[in-house]
Design a protein around this motif. Structure first.
Motif, PDB file in Angstrom:
ATOM      1  N   ALA A   2      -9.565  -4.891  -1.559  1.00  0.00           N
ATOM      2  CA  ALA A   2      -9.694  -5.370  -2.937  1.00  0.00           C
ATOM      3  C   ALA A   2      -8.392  -6.005  -3.420  1.00  0.00           C
ATOM      4  O   ALA A   2      -8.406  -7.019  -4.122  1.00  0.00           O
ATOM      5  N   ALA A   3      -7.275  -5.418  -3.022  1.00  0.00           N
ATOM      6  CA  ALA A   3      -5.981  -5.931  -3.462  1.00  0.00           C
ATOM      7  C   ALA A   3      -5.681  -7.303  -2.882  1.00  0.00           C
ATOM      8  O   ALA A   3      -4.968  -8.104  -3.492  1.00  0.00           O
ATOM      9  N   ALA A   4      -6.206  -7.583  -1.699  1.00  0.00           N
ATOM     10  CA  ALA A   4      -5.916  -8.849  -1.020  1.00  0.00           C
ATOM     11  C   ALA A   4      -6.813  -9.991  -1.470  1.00  0.00           C
ATOM     12  O   ALA A   4      -6.564 -11.141  -1.105  1.00  0.00           O
ATOM     13  N   ARG A   5      -7.831  -9.702  -2.252  1.00  0.00           N
ATOM     14  CA  ARG A   5      -8.704 -10.776  -2.732  1.00  0.00           C
ATOM     15  C   ARG A   5      -7.930 -11.699  -3.666  1.00  0.00           C
ATOM     16  O   ARG A   5      -7.109 -11.261  -4.445  1.00  0.00           O
ATOM     17  N   GLY A   6      -8.222 -12.957  -3.584  1.00  0.00           N
ATOM     18  CA  GLY A   6      -7.524 -13.912  -4.423  1.00  0.00           C
ATOM     19  C   GLY A   6      -6.293 -14.496  -3.769  1.00  0.00           C
ATOM     20  O   GLY A   6      -5.536 -15.222  -4.410  1.00  0.00           O
ATOM     21  N   LEU A  28       2.626  -4.901 -10.918  1.00  0.00           N
ATOM     22  CA  LEU A  28       1.295  -4.463 -11.319  1.00  0.00           C
ATOM     23  C   LEU A  28       0.848  -3.279 -10.472  1.00  0.00           C
ATOM     24  O   LEU A  28       1.435  -2.990  -9.435  1.00  0.00           O
ATOM     25  N   ARG A  29      -0.199  -2.623 -10.928  1.00  0.00           N
ATOM     26  CA  ARG A  29      -0.795  -1.512 -10.194  1.00  0.00           C
ATOM     27  C   ARG A  29      -2.290  -1.731 -10.107  1.00  0.00           C
ATOM     28  O   ARG A  29      -2.924  -2.160 -11.090  1.00  0.00           O
ATOM     29  N   LEU A  30      -2.862  -1.430  -8.932  1.00  0.00           N
ATOM     30  CA  LEU A  30      -4.313  -1.462  -8.809  1.00  0.00           C
ATOM     31  C   LEU A  30      -4.855  -0.134  -9.324  1.00  0.00           C
ATOM     32  O   LEU A  30      -4.599   0.922  -8.753  1.00  0.00           O
ATOM     33  N   SER A  31      -5.583  -0.190 -10.421  1.00  0.00           N
ATOM     34  CA  SER A  31      -6.060   1.014 -11.090  1.00  0.00           C
ATOM     35  C   SER A  31      -7.143   1.705 -10.265  1.00  0.00           C
ATOM     36  O   SER A  31      -7.672   1.140  -9.296  1.00  0.00           O
ATOM     37  N   PRO A  32      -7.518   2.939 -10.626  1.00  0.00           N
ATOM     38  CA  PRO A  32      -8.631   3.602  -9.939  1.00  0.00           C
ATOM     39  C   PRO A  32      -9.919   2.784  -9.991  1.00  0.00           C
ATOM     40  O   PRO A  32     -10.752   2.888  -9.089  1.00  0.00           O
ATOM     41  N   LEU A  77       1.321  -2.897  -6.569  1.00  0.00           N
ATOM     42  CA  LEU A  77       1.353  -1.598  -5.899  1.00  0.00           C
ATOM     43  C   LEU A  77      -0.068  -1.032  -5.845  1.00  0.00           C
ATOM     44  O   LEU A  77      -0.790  -1.058  -6.844  1.00  0.00           O
ATOM     45  N   VAL A  78      -0.437  -0.529  -4.667  1.00  0.00           N
ATOM     46  CA  VAL A  78      -1.787   0.012  -4.478  1.00  0.00           C
ATOM     47  C   VAL A  78      -1.658   1.500  -4.131  1.00  0.00           C
ATOM     48  O   VAL A  78      -1.516   1.872  -2.968  1.00  0.00           O
ATOM     49  N   PRO A  79      -1.677   2.388  -5.126  1.00  0.00           N
ATOM     50  CA  PRO A  79      -1.539   3.821  -4.856  1.00  0.00           C
ATOM     51  C   PRO A  79      -2.780   4.391  -4.189  1.00  0.00           C
ATOM     52  O   PRO A  79      -3.899   4.153  -4.633  1.00  0.00           O
ATOM     53  N   LEU A 101       0.841  -1.185   0.000  1.00  0.00           N
ATOM     54  CA  LEU A 101       0.000   0.000   0.000  1.00  0.00           C
ATOM     55  C   LEU A 101       0.882   1.243   0.000  1.00  0.00           C
ATOM     56  O   LEU A 101       1.835   1.335   0.782  1.00  0.00           O
ATOM     57  N   LEU A 102       0.580   2.195  -0.872  1.00  0.00           N
ATOM     58  CA  LEU A 102       1.316   3.460  -0.951  1.00  0.00           C
ATOM     59  C   LEU A 102       0.378   4.574  -0.510  1.00  0.00           C
ATOM     60  O   LEU A 102      -0.617   4.847  -1.176  1.00  0.00           O
ATOM     61  N   ALA A 103       0.684   5.222   0.621  1.00  0.00           N
ATOM     62  CA  ALA A 103      -0.231   6.228   1.163  1.00  0.00           C
ATOM     63  C   ALA A 103       0.546   7.420   1.682  1.00  0.00           C
ATOM     64  O   ALA A 103       1.747   7.345   1.949  1.00  0.00           O
ATOM     65  N   GLY A 104      -0.166   8.536   1.833  1.00  0.00           N
ATOM     66  CA  GLY A 104       0.465   9.765   2.302  1.00  0.00           C
ATOM     67  C   GLY A 104       0.038  10.951   1.458  1.00  0.00           C
ATOM     68  O   GLY A 104      -1.099  11.014   0.980  1.00  0.00           O
ATOM     69  N   GLN A 105       0.971  11.897   1.262  1.00  0.00           N
ATOM     70  CA  GLN A 105       0.624  13.055   0.442  1.00  0.00           C
ATOM     71  C   GLN A 105       1.540  13.164  -0.763  1.00  0.00           C
ATOM     72  O   GLN A 105       1.955  12.130  -1.305  1.00  0.00           O
TER      73      GLN A 105
END
Length: 327
Positions: free
Chosen positions: A185-189, A107-111, A156-158, A74-78
């Motif tokens: 959502a990213a952890a499913r599967g 990979l990236r989790l899209s919007p 990567l989950v922006p 997970l990528l979080a912050g400002q």
């Protein structure tokens, strides 16, 4: 007479012709057997596609729609997590360093909550209020895979958003809700949420009251994330500020180093070069930061377990971190 001779000739030909074999053809296969064979074929083809690298599928390296990561971050912050490297006057220069280039293993989790091939800018469509550029995410993922390919495909989950203070990340708010929803959502599967990378605090240097309350708010935020994702020892790597928006950077930095929670590691970005606005890190600094985050993640990485019942919603939780403190 002609008619009679023709008829006899026809009869003779029929007698001389070999009888056709009555061996069964595929049309005579029992329907249940045919269905079973078809299902087995489909299962085999899907299995091959699941483990094929995107570059092997003839689509220019883009991730197929059915791709799934093994390890999630997970990528979080400002803004410095979202990435402003190469952005000048709200225009990104488009330069992608070698360390940040796309890979079939990232990979990236899209919007829209779909896994896709990760490429810069990672936060495109997520941090929508400002122009995004290079952040630390791709440099981090590529550095991790170079040293530990056993993590498999990285997802990567922006989730970062520029100009936000810590109070805006409180439970129940939009940013917090989006972070948890995207994490789930990213952890499913069966993917493993390996860690959260957190870089935030510049906005909290503006007001003294915010700076004084930063440590309490940050601790609460980390605890809530772990609780709501049902990952009580989720590794968190946070970045101590390199730049500031206001005069109270020392207070915020001190709070960051004094979070004092298990499995929270703080790396110091002080000294990394900022761009012309003296606030956002340059592309080169973002690459360096990504590599620093990778080293912090890997240096205390214990032996990982592939599966665990530690979480109902995330069955492949990294229980290995229970074995050694992440400090």
């Amino acid at each position: 007479m002609v008619f009679r001779n023709t008829t006899l000739a026809s009869v003779d030909l029929e007698r001389q012709a070999p009888k056709t074999s009555k061996l069964p053809t595929h049309h005579h296969l029992r329907p249940s057997f045919a269905k079973a064979m078809f299902a087995l074929l489909c299962f085999f083809l899907l299995g091959c596609a699941r483990f094929a690298k995107p570059a092997d599928l003839g689509n220019g390296g883009a991730a197929p729609y059915f791709s799934q990561p093994s390890s999630v971050f997970l990528l979080a912050g400002q803004s410095n997590m979202a990435g402003r490297g190469g952005v000048v006057n709200d225009v990104w220069d488009g330069h992608v360093p070698t360390e940040c280039r796309a890979s079939g293993s990232v990979l990236r989790l899209s919007p829209g909550m779909i896994w896709e091939a990760a490429k810069e800018p990672i936060h495109l469509g997520i941090d929508v209020n400002k122009t995004v550029g290079i952040g630390p995410g791709m440099a981090f993922a590529n550095a991790v895979l170079r040293k530990d390919s056993g993590l498999g495909v990285i997802g990567l989950v922006p989730c970062a958003a520029g100009g936000t203070n810590i109070s805006e990340w409180g439970r129940g708010g939009h940013l917090y809700t989006r972070l948890i929803r995207r994490g789930e959502a990213a952890a499913r599967g069966g993917a493993t949420i390996q860690a959260m990378l957190w870089y935030q605090g510049e906005s909290d240097t503006v007001n003294l009251e915010d700076a004084k309350k930063y440590r309490t708010r940050l601790r609460r935020f980390f605890n809530h994330v772990r609780s709501d994702l049902e990952l009580p020892t989720l590794p968190i790597i946070q970045v101590a500020l390199a730049t500031q928006q206001g005069p109270y950077i020392d207070e915020v930095r001190e709070a960051q180093f004094r979070v004092d929670l298990p499995n929270v590691k703080t790396i110091d970005a002080k000294g990394l070069q900022a761009g012309p606005d003296y606030l956002h890190l340059t592309t080169a600094s973002q690459v360096q930061l990504g590599q620093m985050l990778a080293e912090a993640f890997l240096e205390r990485m214990p032996l990982r377990l592939q599966t665990s019942s530690a979480s109902r919603r995330h069955p492949s939780f990294v229980s290995g971190f229970l074995c050694r403190p992440f400090r």
